[in-house]
Scaffold this motif. Structure first.
Motif, PDB file in Angstrom:
ATOM      1  N   THR A   1       0.934  -1.148   0.281  1.00 36.75           N
ATOM      2  CA  THR A   1       0.297  -0.682   0.367  1.00 36.75           C
ATOM      3  C   THR A   1       0.703   1.828   0.153  1.00 36.75           C
ATOM      4  N   THR A   2       1.960   1.464  -0.408  1.00 34.69           N
ATOM      5  CA  THR A   2       2.672   2.847   0.234  1.00 34.69           C
ATOM      6  C   THR A   2       3.060   3.039  -0.921  1.00 34.69           C
ATOM      7  N   GLU A   3       2.456   2.167  -2.619  1.00 35.99           N
ATOM      8  CA  GLU A   3       2.524   3.144  -3.535  1.00 35.99           C
ATOM      9  C   GLU A   3       1.024   4.177  -4.592  1.00 35.99           C
ATOM     10  N   THR A   4       1.089   4.248  -4.952  1.00 38.90           N
ATOM     11  CA  THR A   4      -0.335   4.892  -5.327  1.00 38.90           C
ATOM     12  C   THR A   4      -0.489   4.149  -6.817  1.00 38.90           C
ATOM     13  N   PRO A   5      -1.420   3.319  -7.688  1.00 33.95           N
ATOM     14  CA  PRO A   5      -2.518   2.612  -6.866  1.00 33.95           C
ATOM     15  C   PRO A   5      -1.310   1.913  -6.251  1.00 33.95           C
ATOM     16  N   ASP A   6      -2.265   1.092  -4.820  1.00 32.61           N
ATOM     17  CA  ASP A   6      -1.620  -0.661  -4.814  1.00 32.61           C
ATOM     18  C   ASP A   6      -0.860  -0.967  -5.550  1.00 32.61           C
ATOM     19  N   VAL A   7      -0.332  -1.677  -5.321  1.00 28.11           N
ATOM     20  CA  VAL A   7      -0.089  -3.083  -5.880  1.00 28.11           C
ATOM     21  C   VAL A   7      -0.148  -4.606  -5.137  1.00 28.11           C
TER      22      VAL A   7
ATOM     23  N   ILE B   1       2.662 -15.195   5.670  1.00 29.56           N
ATOM     24  CA  ILE B   1       2.700 -14.093   5.497  1.00 29.56           C
ATOM     25  C   ILE B   1       2.945 -13.275   6.009  1.00 29.56           C
ATOM     26  N   PRO B   2       2.677 -13.267   7.794  1.00 29.25           N
ATOM     27  CA  PRO B   2       3.528 -12.342   8.612  1.00 29.25           C
ATOM     28  C   PRO B   2       4.576 -12.709   8.797  1.00 29.25           C
ATOM     29  N   VAL B   3       5.313 -13.315   8.466  1.00 29.26           N
ATOM     30  CA  VAL B   3       6.483 -13.873   8.025  1.00 29.26           C
ATOM     31  C   VAL B   3       7.128 -12.614   6.928  1.00 29.26           C
ATOM     32  N   TYR B   4       6.465 -12.648   5.531  1.00 25.48           N
ATOM     33  CA  TYR B   4       7.129 -11.707   4.787  1.00 25.48           C
ATOM     34  C   TYR B   4       7.143 -10.814   4.853  1.00 25.48           C
ATOM     35  N   VAL B   5       5.795 -10.228   5.535  1.00 20.73           N
ATOM     36  CA  VAL B   5       5.720  -8.530   5.921  1.00 20.73           C
ATOM     37  C   VAL B   5       5.904  -7.818   7.131  1.00 20.73           C
ATOM     38  N   LYS B   6       7.105  -9.591   8.110  1.00 23.88           N
ATOM     39  CA  LYS B   6       7.494  -8.622   9.383  1.00 23.88           C
ATOM     40  C   LYS B   6       8.013  -7.655   9.835  1.00 23.88           C
ATOM     41  N   GLY B   7       7.780  -7.002  10.372  1.00 24.24           N
ATOM     42  CA  GLY B   7       8.400  -5.247  10.346  1.00 24.24           C
ATOM     43  C   GLY B   7       7.571  -3.741   9.864  1.00 24.24           C
ATOM     44  N   SER B   8       6.693  -4.695   8.478  1.00 27.56           N
ATOM     45  CA  SER B   8       6.256  -3.790   8.174  1.00 27.56           C
ATOM     46  C   SER B   8       4.555  -4.084   7.169  1.00 27.56           C
ATOM     47  N   GLU B   9       4.458  -4.576   8.310  1.00 23.88           N
ATOM     48  CA  GLU B   9       2.408  -4.585   8.362  1.00 23.88           C
ATOM     49  C   GLU B   9       2.012  -3.552   7.582  1.00 23.88           C
ATOM     50  N   SER B  10       2.740  -2.039   8.126  1.00 31.21           N
ATOM     51  CA  SER B  10       1.522  -1.342   8.077  1.00 31.21           C
ATOM     52  C   SER B  10       1.595  -0.711   6.216  1.00 31.21           C
TER      53      SER B  10
END
Length: 225
Positions: free
Chosen positions: A84-90, A123-132
């Motif tokens: 979600t950090t790019e516009t539009p979401d990827v 999934i939680p391992v992949y996004v760990k530390g960057s959940e937001s």
């Protein structure tokens, strides 16, 4: 769109009780919500929802608009991981359901159980530390939330609303047939003295046939997950 109050008025008219002298507005509302629940099984509401990720979480309650607790009848068709950090979401990944994997195992994909989405550990391992910076985007089917307030908007198309009114008519006639005192009140209070018990049985048969026809027409074939 039609409001709950307006729909009550329409259903009362279908039951030939416009003054609510036999079926008060509370009873009519019950007829409507019973029919809404049944239509939700035949032609469920389609929804898309974004779910925020939490650190190390592997389960998420999926709550479409209008519900306050887990909904066991929810059916998910697609679950995706989005950045979600790019516009539009990827979109990052299509998460496969565990039921389509080589073995129906929670580690191989997502599973929907009793209104709760279970995701695989990667999934939680992949996004760990960057959940937001990520979210789960899901698509699926759910029941229609019950109508409560008179100003609530009926979340149905014209076709589904017509089917709902047909189902309410069946409920009302069945109530009259099963309660002789209520039938007598309906005859007198609502000016239906020309309707005999035999005629009411015939009306029920016609109403049930109408509902069966409409329910077949509105039935929705779900997409395979």
């Amino acid at each position: 769109m039609t409001t709950f109050a307006a729909l009550k008025t329409n259903v009362s008219r279908d039951l030939r009780d416009t003054g609510n002298l036999t079926f008060d507005v509370t009873v009519v509302g019950d007829f409507i919500n019973e029919a809404l629940a049944e239509i939700g099984r035949i032609a469920p509401k389609r929804f898309q929802k974004d779910i925020s990720l939490s650190a190390n979480a592997m389960t998420y309650t999926v709550l479409p608009t209008g519900f306050n607790s887990a909904v066991p009848e929810i059916e998910l068709m697609t679950v995706e991981l989005w950045h979600t950090t790019e516009t539009p979401d990827v979109p990052v990944a299509l998460i496969e359901p565990s039921s389509t994997s080589y073995v129906n195992y929670s580690a191989t994909g997502w599973r929907m159980w009793d209104g709760v989405l279970q995701i695989p550990r990667w999934i939680p391992v992949y996004v760990k530390g960057s959940e937001s910076s990520y979210l789960l985007r899901v698509w699926g089917y759910c029941p229609y939330p019950p109508l409560i307030n008179t100003g609530d908007t009926v979340p149905l198309s014209n076709e589904l609303e017509h089917a709902l009114r047909a189902r309410c008519r069946v409920s009302g006639i069945e109530r009259l047939i099963n309660d002789r005192d209520l039938f007598s009140q309906w005859q007198v209070r609502s000016n239906n003295t020309d309707v005999s018990p035999a005629a009411l049985m015939n009306s029920l048969s016609l109403a049930q046939a109408d509902w069966r026809r409409l329910s077949r027409q509105i039935a929705v074939l779900r997409e395979a997950p």
